[in-house]
Scaffold this motif. Structure first.
Motif, PDB file in Angstrom:
ATOM      1  N   VAL A   1       0.847  -1.202   0.000  1.00 50.36           N
ATOM      2  CA  VAL A   1       0.000   0.000   0.000  1.00 50.36           C
ATOM      3  C   VAL A   1       0.881   1.249   0.000  1.00 50.36           C
ATOM      4  O   VAL A   1       0.584   2.237  -0.681  1.00 50.36           O
TER       5      VAL A   1
ATOM      6  N   ILE B   1      -3.546   5.185   5.999  1.00 43.52           N
ATOM      7  CA  ILE B   1      -4.885   4.770   6.419  1.00 43.52           C
ATOM      8  C   ILE B   1      -5.620   5.929   7.089  1.00 43.52           C
ATOM      9  O   ILE B   1      -6.815   6.151   6.842  1.00 43.52           O
TER      10      ILE B   1
ATOM     11  N   SER C   1      -9.006   7.684   5.646  1.00 39.09           N
ATOM     12  CA  SER C   1     -10.206   7.762   6.484  1.00 39.09           C
ATOM     13  C   SER C   1     -10.801   9.172   6.502  1.00 39.09           C
ATOM     14  O   SER C   1     -11.992   9.332   6.773  1.00 39.09           O
TER      15      SER C   1
ATOM     16  N   LYS D   1      -6.772   7.078  -0.350  1.00 38.96           N
ATOM     17  CA  LYS D   1      -7.920   6.194  -0.590  1.00 38.96           C
ATOM     18  C   LYS D   1      -7.703   5.369  -1.854  1.00 38.96           C
ATOM     19  O   LYS D   1      -8.024   4.173  -1.891  1.00 38.96           O
TER      20      LYS D   1
ATOM     21  N   VAL E   1      -5.344   2.412  -1.178  1.00 39.01           N
ATOM     22  CA  VAL E   1      -6.031   1.316  -0.491  1.00 39.01           C
ATOM     23  C   VAL E   1      -6.950   0.579  -1.458  1.00 39.01           C
ATOM     24  O   VAL E   1      -6.974  -0.657  -1.504  1.00 39.01           O
ATOM     25  N   ASP E   2      -7.701   1.333  -2.254  1.00 38.13           N
ATOM     26  CA  ASP E   2      -8.655   0.707  -3.182  1.00 38.13           C
ATOM     27  C   ASP E   2      -7.948  -0.130  -4.243  1.00 38.13           C
ATOM     28  O   ASP E   2      -8.428  -1.204  -4.616  1.00 38.13           O
TER      29      ASP E   2
ATOM     30  N   LEU F   1      -3.500  -6.526   7.385  1.00 35.90           N
ATOM     31  CA  LEU F   1      -3.862  -5.333   6.619  1.00 35.90           C
ATOM     32  C   LEU F   1      -5.375  -5.122   6.621  1.00 35.90           C
ATOM     33  O   LEU F   1      -5.848  -3.983   6.725  1.00 35.90           O
TER      34      LEU F   1
ATOM     35  N   ILE G   1      -7.188  -1.606   7.883  1.00 39.90           N
ATOM     36  CA  ILE G   1      -7.986  -0.681   7.074  1.00 39.90           C
ATOM     37  C   ILE G   1      -9.430  -0.617   7.537  1.00 39.90           C
ATOM     38  O   ILE G   1     -10.140   0.349   7.255  1.00 39.90           O
TER      39      ILE G   1
ATOM     40  N   LEU H   1     -12.488   0.930   5.686  1.00 39.70           N
ATOM     41  CA  LEU H   1     -12.045   1.297   4.334  1.00 39.70           C
ATOM     42  C   LEU H   1     -12.137   0.124   3.366  1.00 39.70           C
ATOM     43  O   LEU H   1     -12.002   0.311   2.159  1.00 39.70           O
ATOM     44  N   PHE H   2     -12.351  -1.065   3.897  1.00 37.42           N
ATOM     45  CA  PHE H   2     -12.537  -2.238   3.047  1.00 37.42           C
ATOM     46  C   PHE H   2     -13.909  -2.136   2.398  1.00 37.42           C
ATOM     47  O   PHE H   2     -14.940  -2.289   3.044  1.00 37.42           O
TER      48      PHE H   2
END
Length: 221
Positions: A103, A127, A131, A138, A141-142, A171, A175, A178-179
């Motif tokens: 990430v 992270i 958030s 973001k 993470v995506d 991980l 997150i 955020l998942f």
């Protein structure tokens, strides 16, 4: 006696011992009995193991190094990120993006694409930024979770894991909210002619703490 056990082998051995509140189904159909299970998850690397029924009511765990399989981009932004990572590493495995360090590398790659030479934040900072709605954090993470979903369905196909695919790894815990479950499920099912096949294979997110301990305990039954 002494047993040396891979951490994801231990996680896999724990799966049949989990209670109903220790995993949640996020997509797919119904698990089939006496079929292969797959366990995958990102931590400092990308772990993977399979659990195979032994025909006598028990299970055999198979260690693998699937996290080092080749990464495959499927969109313009993934291709752009891939080019940056190839320049940095040469060979780019899935572990390079589906992991805690991955990430961070994704954030750095996105910054380079934007012409920004700022040093990459830590995973905790990324992270926290994501958030609060920070676009680059973001997106990092995506992208990682999108590739994770693609790997989950690849594993389901390769192993014929009709007993289910189980997601684990620190991980995912880090997150948290955020998942993006709907986005994960859409990417998981994008398998062309085999979309129907993988869509019937359930995917579970594990919630039990200390899965390795649960799995290791099975070695002394």
């Amino acid at each position: 006696r002494v047993n040396l056990v891979n951490d994801f082998v231990a996680k896999a051995l724990a799966i049949p011992r989990l209670h109903g509140d220790e995993c949640e189904k996020i997509c797919g159909g119904e698990a089939m009995e006496e079929q292969v299970l797959a366990v995958i998850g990102p931590h400092n690397g990308l772990g993977m193991s399979a659990l195979v029924p032994d025909g006598m009511g028990g299970w055999t765990a198979m260690p693998t190094e699937g996290g080092h399989s080749d990464l495959a981009p499927t969109s313009d932004i993934e291709e752009a990120v891939m080019r940056v990572l190839i320049d940095k590493y040469g060979h780019v495995s899935r572990e390079r993006v589906i992991s805690i360090p991955g990430v961070v590398d994704l954030w750095a790659a996105l910054a380079k694409i934007d012409g920004d030479d700022a040093p990459a934040p830590s995973i905790e900072e990324i992270i926290a930024l994501a958030s609060t709605g920070d676009a680059r954090a973001k997106q990092a993470v995506d992208l990682s979770m999108g590739w994770f979903a693609a790997m989950a369905s690849d594993v389901a196909l390769i192993l014929g894991a009709r007993g289910g695919v189980y997601l684990a790894g620190d991980l995912l815990d880090m997150i948290g909210d955020l998942f993006d479950v709907p986005a994960f499920c859409r990417r998981y099912a994008e398998k062309g002619r085999l979309s129907g096949y993988v869509s019937e294979i359930p995917v579970y997110r594990t919630l039990a703490p200390d899965m390795e301990i649960i799995g290791l305990a099975t070695l002394f039954d």
